[in-house]
Scaffold this motif. Sequence first.
Motif, PDB file in Angstrom:
ATOM      1  N   ARG A  49       0.940  -1.174  -0.132  1.00 44.11           N
ATOM      2  CA  ARG A  49      -0.073  -0.135   0.006  1.00 44.11           C
ATOM      3  C   ARG A  49       0.924   1.224  -0.026  1.00 44.11           C
ATOM      4  NH1 ARG A  49      -4.967   1.398   1.672  1.00 44.11           N
ATOM      5  NH2 ARG A  49      -5.763  -0.560   0.868  1.00 44.11           N
ATOM      6  N   TRP A  50       1.961   1.327   0.957  1.00 39.62           N
ATOM      7  CA  TRP A  50       2.826   2.472   0.737  1.00 39.62           C
ATOM      8  C   TRP A  50       3.558   2.730  -0.424  1.00 39.62           C
ATOM      9  CZ3 TRP A  50       8.180   3.515   0.548  1.00 39.62           C
ATOM     10  CH2 TRP A  50       8.569   4.638   1.271  1.00 39.62           C
ATOM     11  N   THR A  51       3.965   1.618  -1.072  1.00 36.26           N
ATOM     12  CA  THR A  51       4.561   1.825  -2.388  1.00 36.26           C
ATOM     13  C   THR A  51       3.601   2.311  -3.556  1.00 36.26           C
ATOM     14  OG1 THR A  51       6.114  -0.049  -1.911  1.00 36.26           O
ATOM     15  CG2 THR A  51       5.925   0.664  -3.965  1.00 36.26           C
ATOM     16  N   GLU A  52       2.459   1.873  -3.516  1.00 38.44           N
ATOM     17  CA  GLU A  52       1.516   2.113  -4.299  1.00 38.44           C
ATOM     18  C   GLU A  52       1.128   3.700  -4.291  1.00 38.44           C
ATOM     19  OE1 GLU A  52      -3.350   1.224  -5.347  1.00 38.44           O
ATOM     20  OE2 GLU A  52      -2.372   0.467  -3.446  1.00 38.44           O
ATOM     21  N   TYR A  53       1.057   4.297  -3.068  1.00 35.76           N
ATOM     22  CA  TYR A  53       0.920   5.710  -2.984  1.00 35.76           C
ATOM     23  C   TYR A  53       2.000   6.679  -2.963  1.00 35.76           C
ATOM     24  CZ  TYR A  53      -4.217   4.705  -2.175  1.00 35.76           C
ATOM     25  OH  TYR A  53      -5.643   4.410  -1.965  1.00 35.76           O
ATOM     26  N   LYS A  54       3.235   6.216  -2.986  1.00 37.85           N
ATOM     27  CA  LYS A  54       4.317   7.009  -2.716  1.00 37.85           C
ATOM     28  C   LYS A  54       4.589   7.987  -3.726  1.00 37.85           C
ATOM     29  CE  LYS A  54       9.589   6.484  -2.314  1.00 37.85           C
ATOM     30  NZ  LYS A  54      10.736   5.628  -2.354  1.00 37.85           N
ATOM     31  N   PRO A  55       4.347   7.660  -5.146  1.00 42.00           N
ATOM     32  CA  PRO A  55       4.348   8.917  -6.017  1.00 42.00           C
ATOM     33  C   PRO A  55       3.473  10.065  -6.139  1.00 42.00           C
ATOM     34  CG  PRO A  55       4.455   6.604  -7.286  1.00 42.00           C
ATOM     35  CD  PRO A  55       4.095   6.288  -5.835  1.00 42.00           C
ATOM     36  N   ILE A  56       2.334   9.721  -5.523  1.00 40.58           N
ATOM     37  CA  ILE A  56       1.204  10.841  -5.165  1.00 40.58           C
ATOM     38  C   ILE A  56       1.579  11.417  -4.115  1.00 40.58           C
ATOM     39  CG2 ILE A  56      -1.121  10.880  -4.606  1.00 40.58           C
ATOM     40  CD1 ILE A  56      -1.906   8.225  -6.103  1.00 40.58           C
ATOM     41  N   LEU A  57       2.044  11.055  -3.019  1.00 40.69           N
ATOM     42  CA  LEU A  57       2.427  11.595  -1.855  1.00 40.69           C
ATOM     43  C   LEU A  57       3.565  12.469  -2.141  1.00 40.69           C
ATOM     44  CD1 LEU A  57       2.115   8.715   0.894  1.00 40.69           C
ATOM     45  CD2 LEU A  57       0.598  10.528   0.186  1.00 40.69           C
ATOM     46  N   GLU A  58       4.710  11.929  -2.916  1.00 41.12           N
ATOM     47  CA  GLU A  58       5.849  12.828  -3.174  1.00 41.12           C
ATOM     48  C   GLU A  58       5.478  13.997  -4.133  1.00 41.12           C
ATOM     49  OE1 GLU A  58       9.435   9.380  -3.383  1.00 41.12           O
ATOM     50  OE2 GLU A  58       8.481  10.199  -5.145  1.00 41.12           O
ATOM     51  N   GLU A  59       4.364  13.727  -4.881  1.00 40.72           N
ATOM     52  CA  GLU A  59       3.836  15.124  -5.671  1.00 40.72           C
ATOM     53  C   GLU A  59       3.149  15.952  -4.581  1.00 40.72           C
ATOM     54  OE1 GLU A  59       2.861  17.630  -8.972  1.00 40.72           O
ATOM     55  OE2 GLU A  59       4.324  15.795  -8.453  1.00 40.72           O
ATOM     56  N   ILE A  60       2.302  15.627  -3.568  1.00 39.42           N
ATOM     57  CA  ILE A  60       1.699  16.434  -2.781  1.00 39.42           C
ATOM     58  C   ILE A  60       2.859  17.076  -2.128  1.00 39.42           C
ATOM     59  CG2 ILE A  60       0.208  16.590  -0.771  1.00 39.42           C
ATOM     60  CD1 ILE A  60      -1.157  14.307  -1.833  1.00 39.42           C
ATOM     61  N   GLU A  61       3.882  16.309  -1.419  1.00 43.80           N
ATOM     62  CA  GLU A  61       4.870  17.186  -0.884  1.00 43.80           C
ATOM     63  C   GLU A  61       5.593  18.207  -1.675  1.00 43.80           C
ATOM     64  OE1 GLU A  61       4.211  16.076   2.487  1.00 43.80           O
ATOM     65  OE2 GLU A  61       6.172  16.806   2.531  1.00 43.80           O
ATOM     66  N   ARG A  62       5.688  18.104  -2.976  1.00 40.84           N
ATOM     67  CA  ARG A  62       6.541  18.939  -3.702  1.00 40.84           C
ATOM     68  C   ARG A  62       5.560  20.250  -4.008  1.00 40.84           C
ATOM     69  NH1 ARG A  62       5.477  20.796  -8.733  1.00 40.84           N
ATOM     70  NH2 ARG A  62       3.992  19.529  -9.238  1.00 40.84           N
ATOM     71  N   ILE A  63       4.136  19.889  -4.072  1.00 44.74           N
ATOM     72  CA  ILE A  63       3.190  21.239  -4.335  1.00 44.74           C
ATOM     73  C   ILE A  63       3.336  22.091  -2.989  1.00 44.74           C
ATOM     74  CG2 ILE A  63       0.813  21.659  -4.443  1.00 44.74           C
ATOM     75  CD1 ILE A  63       0.547  19.486  -6.346  1.00 44.74           C
ATOM     76  N   ARG A  64       3.329  21.280  -1.798  1.00 44.18           N
ATOM     77  CA  ARG A  64       3.373  22.137  -0.496  1.00 44.18           C
ATOM     78  C   ARG A  64       4.689  22.519  -0.454  1.00 44.18           C
ATOM     79  NH1 ARG A  64       0.259  20.601   3.556  1.00 44.18           N
ATOM     80  NH2 ARG A  64       1.966  21.039   4.927  1.00 44.18           N
ATOM     81  N   LYS A  65       5.830  22.239  -0.903  1.00 45.11           N
ATOM     82  CA  LYS A  65       7.129  22.715  -0.768  1.00 45.11           C
ATOM     83  C   LYS A  65       7.024  24.082  -1.725  1.00 45.11           C
ATOM     84  CE  LYS A  65      11.892  21.996  -1.146  1.00 45.11           C
ATOM     85  NZ  LYS A  65      13.129  21.022  -1.310  1.00 45.11           N
ATOM     86  N   GLU A  66       6.443  24.136  -2.866  1.00 44.74           N
ATOM     87  CA  GLU A  66       6.552  25.227  -3.924  1.00 44.74           C
ATOM     88  C   GLU A  66       5.768  26.390  -3.051  1.00 44.74           C
ATOM     89  OE1 GLU A  66       6.693  23.055  -8.060  1.00 44.74           O
ATOM     90  OE2 GLU A  66       5.010  23.981  -7.603  1.00 44.74           O
ATOM     91  N   ALA A  67       4.528  25.843  -2.351  1.00 40.53           N
ATOM     92  CA  ALA A  67       3.721  27.138  -1.752  1.00 40.53           C
ATOM     93  C   ALA A  67       4.419  27.428  -0.288  1.00 40.53           C
ATOM     94  CB  ALA A  67       2.476  26.410  -1.639  1.00 40.53           C
ATOM     95  N   GLY A  68       5.370  26.745   0.101  1.00 42.08           N
ATOM     96  CA  GLY A  68       6.128  27.405   1.242  1.00 42.08           C
ATOM     97  C   GLY A  68       5.603  26.882   2.363  1.00 42.08           C
ATOM     98  N   ILE A  69       4.837  25.668   2.289  1.00 42.77           N
ATOM     99  CA  ILE A  69       4.056  25.073   3.458  1.00 42.77           C
ATOM    100  C   ILE A  69       5.007  24.036   3.615  1.00 42.77           C
ATOM    101  CG2 ILE A  69       1.938  23.708   4.360  1.00 42.77           C
ATOM    102  CD1 ILE A  69       0.600  24.955   2.061  1.00 42.77           C
ATOM    103  N   ASP A  70       5.721  24.008   5.196  1.00 40.26           N
ATOM    104  CA  ASP A  70       6.808  23.275   5.630  1.00 40.26           C
ATOM    105  C   ASP A  70       5.984  22.273   6.917  1.00 40.26           C
ATOM    106  OD1 ASP A  70       8.803  25.841   7.147  1.00 40.26           O
ATOM    107  OD2 ASP A  70       6.788  25.009   7.705  1.00 40.26           O
ATOM    108  N   GLU A  71       6.747  21.183   7.377  1.00 41.45           N
ATOM    109  CA  GLU A  71       6.216  20.498   8.428  1.00 41.45           C
ATOM    110  C   GLU A  71       6.180  21.267   9.736  1.00 41.45           C
ATOM    111  OE1 GLU A  71       5.359  17.483   6.421  1.00 41.45           O
ATOM    112  OE2 GLU A  71       5.142  17.487   8.661  1.00 41.45           O
ATOM    113  N   GLU A  72       7.196  22.542   9.853  1.00 34.34           N
ATOM    114  CA  GLU A  72       7.375  23.139  11.129  1.00 34.34           C
ATOM    115  C   GLU A  72       5.869  23.791  11.405  1.00 34.34           C
ATOM    116  OE1 GLU A  72       9.785  26.619  13.328  1.00 34.34           O
ATOM    117  OE2 GLU A  72      10.262  25.654  11.350  1.00 34.34           O
TER     118      GLU A  72
END
Length: 323
Positions: free
Chosen positions: A279-302
Amino acid sequence: MILWKHYIVLFGGFIDPGVRTNYLQDLWVFDTQEYKWQQIEFRDNERRPSPRSGFSFLAVPDGAILHGGYCKEYVKGKRPQGIALDDTWLLKMDSDLKNIKWEKRKKIGYAPSIRSGCTMALWSAKGIGVLFGGVYDDDKDEETLESVFYNELYGYQTSGNGRWISMALRKPKKKPGGGGKKAKKPHDTPTSPTKIDKAQALLKLAETSSPPLQSTSSEPVPSQTPLGDAHVTPLPGETLATFYTRTKDHWAQKARAELGSENRGKSLRRDGFALAEERWTEYKPILEEIERIRKEAGIDEESSGTARTAGAGKGVGESRNRR
């Protein structure tokens, strides 16, 4: 509280005067024919459940089944520590109330993990107590209380010495295609969206936020929201190890139900880990894309962590004794 014949049976609970929560282990019986309460006394050397609340209490022909619960441990010089219980007891009832006694049951079969606040009902035709849900609270410090809520089903065979069984729901049977028409594949049906559909649905969540966040690619930015069911789907930024630890009970149950696994212990956990990894491997590409979008918008884990911390501290001043 349960009803056995014409007796109402009450056990345990707690009293919270505001300074210290006192958990109880006394047993009371109310005779509905005579309208009288009577406390059942036990000798000091007789075994009985420890003080608790939030337990499951189920009436059965022989008396009542008690499982789990929650209490707090008070040690001088230390802060109170919440404790979740997973023991099972049989209260053997008798019309002569002097003969009532407790019997501790051994943990046999596929028992639920430690939790409290479960719902339990009797499937009388099968002689099985059906347990659903529950919560586990991780009381890490005075300001943080993390809770895990469950949506699993377990059965307890009330006859004999008692046995726990898994009660995973079966998937609906596929209807065969007729009239020469090609049967639709599962991922083509409206009830089984593709990964792309799930990703698009997730991205649309940000469109309703106020104000909407925009990335450099003019796409809406999703909030920290899981794809599908939060309990069985990895979160953005979540490692495989963290995902498996959070959902291991689900995958062990699924290994039994779908793979027909007869394994126990480490072997069963290995089968469950393989399903979680898939399950984790199946969704990994989508989650990485979400992280990229969040990074571009300046939304970090902090910033996300700050919001979660604020939410966790919201109820600090309130009583945590919600059972």
